[in-house]
Design a protein around this motif. Structure first.
Motif, PDB file in Angstrom:
ATOM      1  N   ILE A 139      36.453  52.698  45.460  1.00 58.39           N
ATOM      2  CA  ILE A 139      36.213  51.322  45.913  1.00 58.39           C
ATOM      3  C   ILE A 139      37.344  50.843  46.828  1.00 58.39           C
ATOM      4  N   ILE A 140      38.580  51.195  46.510  1.00 55.51           N
ATOM      5  CA  ILE A 140      39.698  50.829  47.382  1.00 55.51           C
ATOM      6  C   ILE A 140      39.553  51.523  48.739  1.00 55.51           C
ATOM      7  N   GLY A 141      39.198  52.806  48.715  1.00 55.48           N
ATOM      8  CA  GLY A 141      38.979  53.522  49.970  1.00 55.48           C
ATOM      9  C   GLY A 141      37.870  52.886  50.790  1.00 55.48           C
ATOM     10  N   TYR A 142      36.788  52.495  50.113  1.00 54.44           N
ATOM     11  CA  TYR A 142      35.686  51.835  50.813  1.00 54.44           C
ATOM     12  C   TYR A 142      36.155  50.518  51.440  1.00 54.44           C
ATOM     13  N   GLY A 143      36.910  49.743  50.695  1.00 53.53           N
ATOM     14  CA  GLY A 143      37.408  48.464  51.208  1.00 53.53           C
ATOM     15  C   GLY A 143      38.284  48.650  52.432  1.00 53.53           C
TER      16      GLY A 143
END
Length: 148
Positions: A129-133
């Motif tokens: 999720i952090i990578g996606y953000g």
């Protein structure tokens, strides 16, 4: 369209398999992982972070929903299996979700054995999720002509 989302989940399972195989012996015996297991788990976290970045950068809007569902299903069945002592349900989900990240115990130390699978699932989910953000914020900053 739904086929690509299901194949995405299948790809997540396939990515976890080499790390499962590497960490399986140490995790099942409950032994402390060696540095190689820790490095392998860090590599998996970085792969999840990178895949999230790529999905965010290419504006794959289904990613957060399906990625979160993938991890939420695992956590749900691990909790239900543990609370109801349904080990036939618990074991496959611990193998798929927690054991590939078992090497993180090398850096964090042994915690309660009922807690580490949930912590490892949270780390895997958080990395994606952090990578996606980060990727999605980079997508929004691209030149508007490239974004279409």
């Amino acid at each position: 369209m739904i086929g690509s989302k299901i194949s995405f989940v299948f790809m997540l399972v396939l990515v976890h398999l080499p790390f499962l195989i590497l960490n399986l012996e140490r995790a099942v015996s409950g032994a402390d992982p060696h540095a190689i297991h820790g490095v392998a788990s860090i590599v998996l976290v970085l792969l999840l972070l990178f895949s999230g970045f790529v999905m965010g950068y290419t504006n794959q809007i289904y990613y957060p929903r399906w990625f979160s569902a993938y991890w939420l299903v695992g956590v749900f069945f691990m909790v239900v299996g543990y609370l109801l002592k349904l080990y036939v349900v618990l074991i496959p989900f611990v193998l798929l979700y927690a054991v590939p990240l078992y090497g993180l115990v090398h850096y964090t130390g042994h915690s309660e054995e009922t807690v580490y699978p949930l912590v490892h699932a949270a780390v895997g989910w958080g990395a994606g999720i952090i990578g996606y953000g980060i990727g999605h914020s980079r997508f929004r900053r691209r030149d508007p002509q490239q974004a279409t």
